[in-house]
Design a protein around this motif. Structure first.
Motif, PDB file in Angstrom:
ATOM      1  N   SER A  98      80.643  65.152  60.072  1.00 33.36           N
ATOM      2  CA  SER A  98      81.068  65.411  61.447  1.00 33.36           C
ATOM      3  C   SER A  98      81.676  64.163  62.074  1.00 33.36           C
ATOM      4  CB  SER A  98      79.874  65.881  62.280  1.00 33.36           C
ATOM      5  OG  SER A  98      79.239  66.983  61.669  1.00 33.36           O
ATOM      6  N   GLY A  99      81.357  63.012  61.520  1.00 34.72           N
ATOM      7  CA  GLY A  99      81.894  61.755  62.000  1.00 34.72           C
ATOM      8  C   GLY A  99      81.627  60.662  60.993  1.00 34.72           C
ATOM      9  N   GLY A 100      82.314  59.519  61.156  1.00 35.21           N
ATOM     10  CA  GLY A 100      82.164  58.413  60.222  1.00 35.21           C
ATOM     11  C   GLY A 100      83.088  58.547  59.036  1.00 35.21           C
ATOM     12  N   ARG A 101      82.924  57.645  58.068  1.00 35.87           N
ATOM     13  CA  ARG A 101      83.796  57.678  56.901  1.00 35.87           C
ATOM     14  C   ARG A 101      83.114  57.076  55.682  1.00 35.87           C
ATOM     15  NH1 ARG A 101      88.366  52.968  57.662  1.00 35.87           N
ATOM     16  NH2 ARG A 101      86.952  51.203  58.090  1.00 35.87           N
ATOM     17  N   ILE A 102      83.687  57.407  54.499  1.00 34.87           N
ATOM     18  CA  ILE A 102      83.229  56.885  53.217  1.00 34.87           C
ATOM     19  C   ILE A 102      84.358  56.049  52.638  1.00 34.87           C
ATOM     20  CG2 ILE A 102      82.286  57.445  50.942  1.00 34.87           C
ATOM     21  CD1 ILE A 102      80.586  58.542  53.199  1.00 34.87           C
ATOM     22  N   LEU A 103      84.052  54.799  52.273  1.00 39.45           N
ATOM     23  CA  LEU A 103      85.030  53.924  51.642  1.00 39.45           C
ATOM     24  C   LEU A 103      84.661  53.723  50.180  1.00 39.45           C
ATOM     25  CD1 LEU A 103      85.362  51.128  54.367  1.00 39.45           C
ATOM     26  CD2 LEU A 103      86.720  53.208  54.132  1.00 39.45           C
ATOM     27  N   ILE A 104      85.654  53.810  49.316  1.00 40.92           N
ATOM     28  CA  ILE A 104      85.471  53.536  47.891  1.00 40.92           C
ATOM     29  C   ILE A 104      86.350  52.350  47.549  1.00 40.92           C
ATOM     30  CG2 ILE A 104      85.655  54.429  45.544  1.00 40.92           C
ATOM     31  CD1 ILE A 104      85.355  57.242  46.735  1.00 40.92           C
ATOM     32  N   ASN A 105      85.717  51.249  47.139  1.00 47.21           N
ATOM     33  CA  ASN A 105      86.440  50.001  46.884  1.00 47.21           C
ATOM     34  C   ASN A 105      87.325  49.614  48.071  1.00 47.21           C
ATOM     35  OD1 ASN A 105      85.366  49.576  44.265  1.00 47.21           O
ATOM     36  ND2 ASN A 105      86.797  51.089  43.446  1.00 47.21           N
ATOM     37  N   GLY A 106      86.779  49.783  49.273  1.00 50.95           N
ATOM     38  CA  GLY A 106      87.459  49.355  50.479  1.00 50.95           C
ATOM     39  C   GLY A 106      88.467  50.329  51.054  1.00 50.95           C
ATOM     40  N   THR A 107      88.653  51.474  50.426  1.00 48.75           N
ATOM     41  CA  THR A 107      89.652  52.450  50.866  1.00 48.75           C
ATOM     42  C   THR A 107      88.984  53.758  51.233  1.00 48.75           C
ATOM     43  OG1 THR A 107      91.323  51.463  49.413  1.00 48.75           O
ATOM     44  CG2 THR A 107      91.754  53.692  50.226  1.00 48.75           C
ATOM     45  N   GLU A 108      89.365  54.332  52.370  1.00 50.34           N
ATOM     46  CA  GLU A 108      88.845  55.639  52.758  1.00 50.34           C
ATOM     47  C   GLU A 108      89.487  56.707  51.881  1.00 50.34           C
ATOM     48  OE1 GLU A 108      88.065  58.410  56.717  1.00 50.34           O
ATOM     49  OE2 GLU A 108      89.320  56.600  56.864  1.00 50.34           O
ATOM     50  N   VAL A 109      88.656  57.509  51.233  1.00 47.47           N
ATOM     51  CA  VAL A 109      89.136  58.510  50.282  1.00 47.47           C
ATOM     52  C   VAL A 109      88.704  59.889  50.767  1.00 47.47           C
ATOM     53  CG1 VAL A 109      89.022  59.331  47.897  1.00 47.47           C
ATOM     54  CG2 VAL A 109      89.018  56.872  48.366  1.00 47.47           C
ATOM     55  N   LYS A 110      89.649  60.791  50.925  1.00 53.93           N
ATOM     56  CA  LYS A 110      89.339  62.144  51.372  1.00 53.93           C
ATOM     57  C   LYS A 110      88.865  63.018  50.210  1.00 53.93           C
ATOM     58  CE  LYS A 110      90.318  61.508  55.703  1.00 53.93           C
ATOM     59  NZ  LYS A 110      89.232  61.529  56.723  1.00 53.93           N
ATOM     60  N   ASP A 111      89.590  62.970  49.090  1.00 49.04           N
ATOM     61  CA  ASP A 111      89.204  63.761  47.918  1.00 49.04           C
ATOM     62  C   ASP A 111      88.320  62.899  47.028  1.00 49.04           C
ATOM     63  OD1 ASP A 111      88.940  65.553  45.873  1.00 49.04           O
ATOM     64  OD2 ASP A 111      90.961  65.263  45.073  1.00 49.04           O
ATOM     65  N   ARG A 112      87.008  62.942  47.309  1.00 49.53           N
ATOM     66  CA  ARG A 112      86.091  62.029  46.641  1.00 49.53           C
ATOM     67  C   ARG A 112      85.481  62.591  45.368  1.00 49.53           C
ATOM     68  NH1 ARG A 112      85.074  61.904  51.974  1.00 49.53           N
ATOM     69  NH2 ARG A 112      83.156  63.130  51.837  1.00 49.53           N
ATOM     70  N   LYS A 113      85.617  63.865  45.099  1.00 52.19           N
ATOM     71  CA  LYS A 113      84.901  64.488  43.982  1.00 52.19           C
ATOM     72  C   LYS A 113      85.202  63.800  42.646  1.00 52.19           C
ATOM     73  CE  LYS A 113      84.854  69.115  46.098  1.00 52.19           C
ATOM     74  NZ  LYS A 113      85.805  68.860  47.197  1.00 52.19           N
ATOM     75  N   ARG A 114      86.450  63.376  42.448  1.00 55.11           N
ATOM     76  CA  ARG A 114      86.831  62.814  41.153  1.00 55.11           C
ATOM     77  C   ARG A 114      86.279  61.403  40.932  1.00 55.11           C
ATOM     78  NH1 ARG A 114      91.473  59.544  41.814  1.00 55.11           N
ATOM     79  NH2 ARG A 114      92.310  59.584  43.945  1.00 55.11           N
ATOM     80  N   HIS A 115      85.671  60.817  41.954  1.00 55.05           N
ATOM     81  CA  HIS A 115      85.172  59.451  41.833  1.00 55.05           C
ATOM     82  C   HIS A 115      83.707  59.381  41.409  1.00 55.05           C
ATOM     83  CE1 HIS A 115      88.673  57.304  43.525  1.00 55.05           C
ATOM     84  NE2 HIS A 115      88.841  58.406  44.239  1.00 55.05           N
ATOM     85  N   PHE A 116      82.997  60.504  41.417  1.00 50.45           N
ATOM     86  CA  PHE A 116      81.550  60.473  41.222  1.00 50.45           C
ATOM     87  C   PHE A 116      81.097  61.436  40.132  1.00 50.45           C
ATOM     88  CE2 PHE A 116      82.368  59.451  45.699  1.00 50.45           C
ATOM     89  CZ  PHE A 116      81.737  58.212  45.785  1.00 50.45           C
ATOM     90  N   GLY A 117      80.064  61.012  39.417  1.00 46.96           N
ATOM     91  CA  GLY A 117      79.304  61.925  38.589  1.00 46.96           C
ATOM     92  C   GLY A 117      78.045  62.302  39.348  1.00 46.96           C
ATOM     93  N   TYR A 118      77.802  63.599  39.529  1.00 51.90           N
ATOM     94  CA  TYR A 118      76.719  64.066  40.396  1.00 51.90           C
ATOM     95  C   TYR A 118      75.747  64.894  39.562  1.00 51.90           C
ATOM     96  CZ  TYR A 118      74.765  65.654  44.938  1.00 51.90           C
ATOM     97  OH  TYR A 118      73.969  65.892  46.023  1.00 51.90           O
ATOM     98  N   MET A 119      74.470  64.484  39.545  1.00 55.86           N
ATOM     99  CA  MET A 119      73.425  65.244  38.877  1.00 55.86           C
ATOM    100  C   MET A 119      72.469  65.778  39.935  1.00 55.86           C
ATOM    101  SD  MET A 119      70.858  64.160  35.812  1.00 55.86           S
ATOM    102  CE  MET A 119      69.505  65.238  35.318  1.00 55.86           C
TER     103      MET A 119
END
Length: 300
Positions: A98-119
């Motif tokens: 609802s607010g805030g952001r996620i940065l990956i290596n200093g960059t805000e990424v909208k399509d984050r699914k491809r960056h993580f392995g989720y168990m």
């Protein structure tokens, strides 16, 4: 030296236990303590508000701030219902904040699914697929040809001691072996950052202990970045470089504990004085949140 350093966002106390700092200063100090360099994942002012159709909005997460360094193993604990799983879902891109952001290596990424392995908490193995085919599934979903995906699955099963069970079905394996297969499926998609949501929560105590040591062995080999959610304080301390403690709902990061226990670790560290002192402090923080939640519910 084995020991700990505990930073609290909201509480004060004597030197060496808990002390108060403004949130920005706490984050700066945490950055300096990261053992493996620059932040790989940074969560800034994250908020999640659920809007049920027939009731008032519910704030699940509020002003969540933390970061995880490259190759760091971070555990997250907190009271039941504080939003730990929601937090992982947002980081992974499965839920929009609802607010805030996620940065990956200093960059805000909208399509984050491809960056993580989720168990997830359950192994989610398909009962009609063999262990080999279940482990290969992630690669198949990403577009790898079935033959190549299954060859890769055999390779990782051989590497981690399950090759003899490649053609068995999930119902033929123990709970611990199914969780190992699920973790191999997560590893095989070759993401640098792993999000693990209580992966051993359903296992018996002995199997759980074995799986914890096995996970640490895997982590010691390639030092992937790990964000590990658990309700078990001992597990959190045993595995992690750092433990984050969340408040009751709406969840925030209340306390950060740097785990200075030497690596590699085995079960003997569980009875050491520094381990048990740190466990007592973290449990105190969690129980304070549970007490607060009970007071709020009673007054409501």
């Amino acid at each position: 030296m084995e020991g700990f350093l505990l930073h609290s966002r909201f509480h004060s106390g004597p030197a060496g236990s808990l002390h108060t700092r403004p949130p920005a200063e706490v984050l700066e100090a945490t950055q300096l303590s990261h053992p493996r360099g620059l932040a790989e994942v940074r969560v800034e002012q994250l908020q999640v508000v659920h809007q049920p159709r027939s009731s008032e909005p519910v704030a699940a997460l509020q002003d969540v701030d933390f970061e995880v360094g490259h190759g760091e193993f971070v555990s997250i604990v907190g009271p039941s219902g504080c939003g730990k799983t929601t937090l992982l879902d947002v980081i992974a891109g499965l839920v929009e904040p609802s607010g805030g952001r996620i940065l990956i290596n200093g960059t805000e990424v909208k399509d984050r699914k491809r960056h993580f392995g989720y168990m997830f908490q359950r192994d989610l193995l398909f009962p009609w697929r063999t262990i080999r085919d279940n482990v290969a599934l992630g690669l198949e979903v990403l577009g790898s040809p079935k033959r190549e995906a299954r060859q890769s699955a055999i390779g990782i099963l051989e590497k981690f001691g399950l090759a003899g069970f490649a053609h068995r079905y999930p119902s033929q394996l123990s709970g611990g072996m199914r969780q190992r297969a699920a973790l191999m499926r997560t590893l095989l998609v070759n993401r640098q950052v792993l999000l693990l949501d209580e992966p051993f929560g359903a296992l018996d105590a002995l199997t759980r202990s074995q799986m914890q040591e096995w996970l640490l062995e895997l982590w010691e080999k390639d030092h992937r970045t790990v964000i590990f959610v658990t309700h078990d304080v001992e597990e959190a301390i045993f595995l992690a470089d750092r433990v984050l403690v969340m408040t009751a709902r709406p969840g925030r990061i209340k306390t950060e504990a740097n785990i200075e226990l030497s690596r590699p670790r085995d079960y003997k560290v569980l009875t050491s004085a520094p381990f048990n002192e740190l466990k007592a402090l973290i449990l105190k923080e969690i129980h304070a949140e549970i007490s607060t939640l009970h007071i709020v519910e009673s007054s409501g």
